[in-house]
Design a protein around this motif. Structure first.
Motif, PDB file in Angstrom:
ATOM      1  N   UNK A   2       0.837  -1.201   0.000  1.00 46.08           N
ATOM      2  CA  UNK A   2       0.000   0.000   0.000  1.00 46.08           C
ATOM      3  C   UNK A   2       0.873   1.253   0.000  1.00 46.08           C
ATOM      4  N   UNK A   3       1.927   1.229   0.779  1.00 46.31           N
ATOM      5  CA  UNK A   3       2.815   2.392   0.815  1.00 46.31           C
ATOM      6  C   UNK A   3       3.492   2.612  -0.536  1.00 46.31           C
ATOM      7  N   UNK A   4       3.911   1.558  -1.200  1.00 39.75           N
ATOM      8  CA  UNK A   4       4.535   1.696  -2.507  1.00 39.75           C
ATOM      9  C   UNK A   4       3.561   2.303  -3.525  1.00 39.75           C
ATOM     10  N   UNK A   5       2.300   1.888  -3.468  1.00 38.70           N
ATOM     11  CA  UNK A   5       1.286   2.462  -4.356  1.00 38.70           C
ATOM     12  C   UNK A   5       1.096   3.939  -4.039  1.00 38.70           C
ATOM     13  N   UNK A   6       1.060   4.274  -2.756  1.00 40.04           N
ATOM     14  CA  UNK A   6       0.884   5.671  -2.343  1.00 40.04           C
ATOM     15  C   UNK A   6       2.059   6.529  -2.793  1.00 40.04           C
ATOM     16  N   UNK A   7       3.280   5.988  -2.697  1.00 37.73           N
ATOM     17  CA  UNK A   7       4.465   6.728  -3.129  1.00 37.73           C
ATOM     18  C   UNK A   7       4.398   7.018  -4.626  1.00 37.73           C
ATOM     19  N   UNK A  22      -8.220   2.987  -1.673  1.00 37.92           N
ATOM     20  CA  UNK A  22      -7.426   3.293  -0.481  1.00 37.92           C
ATOM     21  C   UNK A  22      -8.269   3.276   0.787  1.00 37.92           C
ATOM     22  N   UNK A  23      -9.554   3.473   0.675  1.00 43.34           N
ATOM     23  CA  UNK A  23     -10.433   3.395   1.842  1.00 43.34           C
ATOM     24  C   UNK A  23     -10.340   2.010   2.470  1.00 43.34           C
ATOM     25  N   UNK A  24     -10.330   0.977   1.647  1.00 45.01           N
ATOM     26  CA  UNK A  24     -10.196  -0.398   2.147  1.00 45.01           C
ATOM     27  C   UNK A  24      -8.750  -0.696   2.561  1.00 45.01           C
ATOM     28  N   UNK A  25      -7.793  -0.215   1.800  1.00 42.43           N
ATOM     29  CA  UNK A  25      -6.393  -0.502   2.079  1.00 42.43           C
ATOM     30  C   UNK A  25      -5.931   0.095   3.393  1.00 42.43           C
ATOM     31  N   UNK A  26      -6.460   1.259   3.754  1.00 45.84           N
ATOM     32  CA  UNK A  26      -5.945   2.007   4.899  1.00 45.84           C
ATOM     33  C   UNK A  26      -6.665   1.741   6.213  1.00 45.84           C
ATOM     34  N   UNK A  27      -7.548   0.777   6.245  1.00 49.24           N
ATOM     35  CA  UNK A  27      -8.242   0.493   7.502  1.00 49.24           C
ATOM     36  C   UNK A  27      -7.220   0.135   8.580  1.00 49.24           C
ATOM     37  N   UNK A  28      -7.339   0.780   9.762  1.00 46.15           N
ATOM     38  CA  UNK A  28      -6.393   0.487  10.853  1.00 46.15           C
ATOM     39  C   UNK A  28      -6.472  -0.973  11.298  1.00 46.15           C
ATOM     40  N   UNK A  41       0.350   4.477   8.198  1.00 49.45           N
ATOM     41  CA  UNK A  41       0.296   5.888   8.588  1.00 49.45           C
ATOM     42  C   UNK A  41       0.890   6.756   7.486  1.00 49.45           C
ATOM     43  N   UNK A  42       2.038   6.342   6.953  1.00 53.45           N
ATOM     44  CA  UNK A  42       2.691   7.094   5.877  1.00 53.45           C
ATOM     45  C   UNK A  42       1.839   7.095   4.605  1.00 53.45           C
ATOM     46  N   UNK A  43       1.217   5.966   4.291  1.00 53.79           N
ATOM     47  CA  UNK A  43       0.356   5.887   3.103  1.00 53.79           C
ATOM     48  C   UNK A  43      -0.841   6.818   3.253  1.00 53.79           C
ATOM     49  N   UNK A  44      -1.445   6.852   4.428  1.00 53.26           N
ATOM     50  CA  UNK A  44      -2.572   7.758   4.662  1.00 53.26           C
ATOM     51  C   UNK A  44      -2.133   9.206   4.479  1.00 53.26           C
ATOM     52  N   UNK A  45      -0.926   9.523   4.921  1.00 49.40           N
ATOM     53  CA  UNK A  45      -0.386  10.874   4.760  1.00 49.40           C
ATOM     54  C   UNK A  45      -0.231  11.207   3.276  1.00 49.40           C
ATOM     55  N   UNK A  46       0.336  10.284   2.504  1.00 52.28           N
ATOM     56  CA  UNK A  46       0.544  10.535   1.070  1.00 52.28           C
ATOM     57  C   UNK A  46      -0.769  10.619   0.297  1.00 52.28           C
ATOM     58  N   UNK A  47      -1.740   9.808   0.666  1.00 49.71           N
ATOM     59  CA  UNK A  47      -3.039   9.863  -0.003  1.00 49.71           C
ATOM     60  C   UNK A  47      -3.830  11.107   0.409  1.00 49.71           C
ATOM     61  N   UNK A  48      -3.361  11.819   1.421  1.00 43.26           N
ATOM     62  CA  UNK A  48      -4.058  13.012   1.889  1.00 43.26           C
ATOM     63  C   UNK A  48      -5.341  12.687   2.624  1.00 43.26           C
ATOM     64  N   UNK A  49      -5.411  11.493   3.178  1.00 47.39           N
ATOM     65  CA  UNK A  49      -6.613  11.047   3.889  1.00 47.39           C
ATOM     66  C   UNK A  49      -6.457  11.383   5.369  1.00 47.39           C
ATOM     67  N   UNK A  50      -6.935  12.552   5.743  1.00 46.61           N
ATOM     68  CA  UNK A  50      -6.778  13.052   7.102  1.00 46.61           C
ATOM     69  C   UNK A  50      -7.467  12.140   8.107  1.00 46.61           C
ATOM     70  N   UNK A  51      -8.651  11.653   7.784  1.00 51.02           N
ATOM     71  CA  UNK A  51      -9.375  10.781   8.712  1.00 51.02           C
ATOM     72  C   UNK A  51      -8.596   9.499   9.000  1.00 51.02           C
ATOM     73  N   UNK A  52      -8.021   8.893   7.980  1.00 45.89           N
ATOM     74  CA  UNK A  52      -7.249   7.663   8.180  1.00 45.89           C
ATOM     75  C   UNK A  52      -5.922   7.957   8.878  1.00 45.89           C
TER      76      UNK A  52
END
Length: 88
Positions: A2-7, A22-28, A41-52
């Motif tokens: 997931x992080x590689x895709x986000x990068x 990414x909604x499914x990928x980033x579930x805690x 956490x880093x992937x959520x940051x790159x996707x700009x998903x503040x809630x995640x």
């Protein structure tokens, strides 16, 4: 993965394309390893998903018992997530 895709999505400014996936990928995941927690956490940051990003930060606070500075030792996490996230 997931992080590689986000990068790559961030690199080519394609963060809108995987938005719904990414909604499914980033579930805690509270039972994830420290490295996986940092990568999500880093992937959520790159996707700009503040809630995640907030959800992963909260999951770390509740379920991770080690030092948060250990996240800065990981090369990928330390380059993406602002240092003050782990030092405050």
């Amino acid at each position: 993965e997931v992080l590689q895709i986000a990068i790559e999505a961030d690199k080519y400014d394609l963060t809108v394309a995987p938005k719904y996936a990414s909604i499914q990928w980033l579930k805690p995941r509270c039972n994830a390893q420290r490295v996986d927690m940092g990568y999500l956490l880093a992937a959520a940051f790159l996707f700009g998903d503040v809630d995640m990003f907030v959800a992963h930060t909260l999951t770390l606070m509740l379920h991770y018992n080690g030092s948060y500075l250990a996240f800065l030792e990981d090369e990928l996490t330390s380059q993406i997530v602002p240092r003050k996230t782990f030092c405050m």
